[in-house]
Design an enzyme around this catalytic site. Structure first.
Site, PDB file in Angstrom:
ATOM      1  N   GLY A 129       0.797  -1.076  -0.164  1.00 32.63           N
ATOM      2  CA  GLY A 129      -0.003   0.069   0.041  1.00 32.63           C
ATOM      3  C   GLY A 129       1.113   1.137   0.160  1.00 32.63           C
ATOM      4  N   GLY A 130       2.075   1.209   0.030  1.00 30.55           N
ATOM      5  CA  GLY A 130       2.748   2.314   0.123  1.00 30.55           C
ATOM      6  C   GLY A 130       2.718   3.314  -1.111  1.00 30.55           C
ATOM      7  N   ASN A 163       6.609  -4.999  -7.905  1.00 27.74           N
ATOM      8  CA  ASN A 163       6.631  -5.581  -6.713  1.00 27.74           C
ATOM      9  C   ASN A 163       6.867  -7.152  -7.028  1.00 27.74           C
ATOM     10  OD1 ASN A 163       5.520  -6.079  -3.694  1.00 27.74           O
ATOM     11  ND2 ASN A 163       4.485  -7.573  -4.896  1.00 27.74           N
ATOM     12  N   ARG A 198      10.587   3.843  -8.105  1.00 27.53           N
ATOM     13  CA  ARG A 198       9.672   3.832  -7.194  1.00 27.53           C
ATOM     14  C   ARG A 198       9.199   5.407  -7.109  1.00 27.53           C
ATOM     15  NH1 ARG A 198       7.332   0.056  -2.786  1.00 27.53           N
ATOM     16  NH2 ARG A 198       5.859   1.473  -1.880  1.00 27.53           N
ATOM     17  N   HIS A 251      11.433  -5.673   3.915  1.00 29.63           N
ATOM     18  CA  HIS A 251       9.928  -5.543   3.505  1.00 29.63           C
ATOM     19  C   HIS A 251       9.992  -6.156   2.041  1.00 29.63           C
ATOM     20  CE1 HIS A 251       5.915  -4.644   4.216  1.00 29.63           C
ATOM     21  NE2 HIS A 251       5.600  -3.925   3.380  1.00 29.63           N
TER      22      HIS A 251
END
Lengths: 276, 280
Positions: free
Chosen positions: B36-37, B45, B188, B260
């Site tokens: 969700g970032g 991803n 990103r 993460h």
């Protein structure tokens, strides 16, 4: 069709610098030594017989009884620090078989000797798999002593079938898997000369957290989430201490014997990790 | 095999929401979802796992509404939870594609939706792979202060979306500096600054809109694999403990030094583990 593996047709003996080591062997390829627990009546066959066939498809697999377990040496005595003694037996075992280097697996009290060997003689150890090691210190969350300890102690004092059944009910969550484990363990606990030899290896036990941060080998730590014998939170302590560790937890009620209760999934996990 | 994202770009409108996804590979379906970032999207991803896993699965890398190439104007319908809404939406996508059942791989924020999908549509799901997630990622932490250290950098980026703040956020995403390339940060940042993305993500990203899947998790029949990095600063590894207590058919794999982004940080082991889990 290949002959089925049995305790008898896989039994071997090695002279590890004067110490007789009883082990089971099957398969060809890179060597993998599986070190059994040294608990009362525990044996290599009892601990890993559901793994030997699968492992032996990919590795020269040896299931090893540290003295005085199984049919290993009942005479040798030692009061030196216990892990040092066991690590030396393992190294001498490798020498006796002319093995330069092996992957290692250690279950419960069998893990400490493997880790000690890796700390003292890293050049002899490839990859490491350890299953619910004892000796990792106090649980953060389980009240101590852990539930299984009382039953194990009671069996140790009074090795009846009844007491053993109570131990196995704590350790193995699936009832249909207990009977054969109970028979093997009972027979081993009452094997000629075994109980008299129980006190032979009597040195002090070193806590694993003392030294496992020096074990750089790639390590897979496995634990059952519902382990009532060795508290699962210690898995995280081990993972954090070891530089190259990963941790695999079996849920769904898996107890102290993931290699036995979840044999198919365990075999695939271990084979894949060791062949990476 | 070089993968060109553009070759597999697809669009579908489901329940009035335009979804962008990438369709790669052949075999049983495996739908993958991102976190969700800011700047999260399906392709970035999962792209490190596509070359290997697409040999065995028809991979559908789906951008959630508000993210990547999907609808930036979507809103959460009144009275609906995020997880319930997404589960319905993705079932609609399966129907649109004529796919009966799929495996799911859900990272981070999309985890509760994956559990919801398994609860609400058990006949449509094969197995579930969860990564650094389980209960709502907005839940207070049990064993360390809330918000988590990495989440603070994420919030700071949202407040002021500069490249420097994105760099700092990525520091808390991937602990090993050798794995934090400038390319990763650039990609990103570019994805995070797509027009309309941050506002749209904010509409869906609130955990207040998430149902409490923990209360129902005991009913999840789906075989589940949960993956996590020990050094996760965003969603700390203590989340494993909730899952262990609540998801019935679970196994967990934790990599000690990973953050993460384990699917990238340990991609070879990740691929082998996921492949073995999904095919047995």
């Amino acid at each position: 069709m290949a002959m089925a593996l049995t305790a008898e047709n896989t039994s071997r003996y090695a002279d590890a610098n004067g110490v007789r080591v009883h082990y089971h062997e099957a398969g060809e390829g890179s060597p993998l030594v599986c070190v059994a627990a040294t608990a009362f009546g525990a044996t290599a066959w009892g601990q890993n017989r559901r793994n030997l066939h699968a492992l032996s498809q990919r590795f020269r697999t040896m299931l090893l009884n540290l003295p005085p377990q199984g049919d290993s040496d009942k005479q040798v005595k030692s009061s030196e620090p216990r892990l040092d003694f066991y690590a030396r037996v393992l190294r001498d075992f490798l020498d006796a078989l002319g093995i330069e280097r092996a992957h290692f697996y250690g279950g419960s009290p069998g893990a400490g000797p493997v880790l000690k060997l890796a700390a003292l003689h890293p050049e002899r150890v490839g990859r490491i798999v350890i299953d619910a090691p004892t000796g990792l210190g106090k649980s953060l969350f389980n009240p101590m002593p852990v539930e299984g300890a009382a039953y194990t102690a009671a069996f140790g004092r009074d090795p009846t079938m009844e007491r053993l059944r109570e131990v196995m009910e704590i350790q193995i969550s699936r009832p249909e898997l207990r009977e054969e484990a109970i028979e093997l363990r009972y027979a081993a606990a009452h094997a000629p000369g075994y109980q008299e030899a129980r006190g032979n290896i009597s040195g002090p036990m070193e806590g694993l957290l003392n030294f496992i941060n020096r074990v750089a080998a790639p390590t897979l730590i496995i634990w059952g989430a519902a382990d009532r014998d060795v508290p699962m939170d210690r898995a995280l302590a081990a993972m954090w201490e070891m530089p190259n560790a990963r941790l695999h937890l079996f849920g769904a009620g898996c107890g102290h014997w993931p290699q036995y209760e979840r044999a198919d999934e365990w075999n695939r996990l271990v084979i894949r990790f060791l062949t990476d | 095999m070089t993968l060109d994202k553009a070759d597999s770009d697809r669009y579908a409108t489901i329940d009035g929401v335009e979804l962008h996804y990438n369709d790669v590979g052949a075999g049983p379906a495996l739908m993958t979802f991102h976190g969700g970032g800011p700047g999260a999207n399906a392709w970035d991803n999962t792209r490190f796992n596509v070359p290997e896993l697409s040999k065995h699965f028809r991979m559908l890398l789906v951008d959630l509404p508000g993210y990547g190439g999907s609808d930036k104007s979507a809103t959460l319908p009144e009275g609906k939870t995020v997880d319930g809404f997404l589960a319905r939406l993705m079932r609609g996508l399966l129907d649109h594609l004529g796919i009966e059942t799929t495996h799911l791989y859900c990272s981070s924020f999309s985890g509760p939706f994956g559990v919801r999908f398994g609860l609400d549509y058990p006949e449509r799901i094969g197995k579930l792979v969860l990564q650094a997630t389980y209960a709502s990622t907005g839940m207070p932490l049990m064993l360390s202060p809330t918000p988590a250290e990495g989440i603070k950098t994420l919030m700071e980026f949202r407040e002021e979306p500069t490249y420097e703040r994105m760099q700092r956020m990525m520091d808390y995403f991937i602990p090993n500096p050798a794995l934090r390339s400038k390319e990763l940060v650039d990609r990103r940042f570019a994805a995070a600054t797509i027009s309309g993305h941050l506002e749209a993500a904010a509409r869906f990203g609130g955990s207040a809109n998430m149902s409490n899947v923990q209360r129902e998790a005991a009913n999840l029949k789906t075989e589940t694999l949960l993956l996590w990095g020990g050094q996760d600063w965003m969603v700390p590894v203590e989340g494993v403990l909730r899952a262990m207590g609540e998801i019935p058919n679970l196994r967990v794999h934790i990599w000690r030094g990973a953050g993460h982004f384990v699917q990238y940080e340990h991609r070879d082991e990740f691929n082998r583990l996921v492949l073995d889990f999904l095919t047995h």
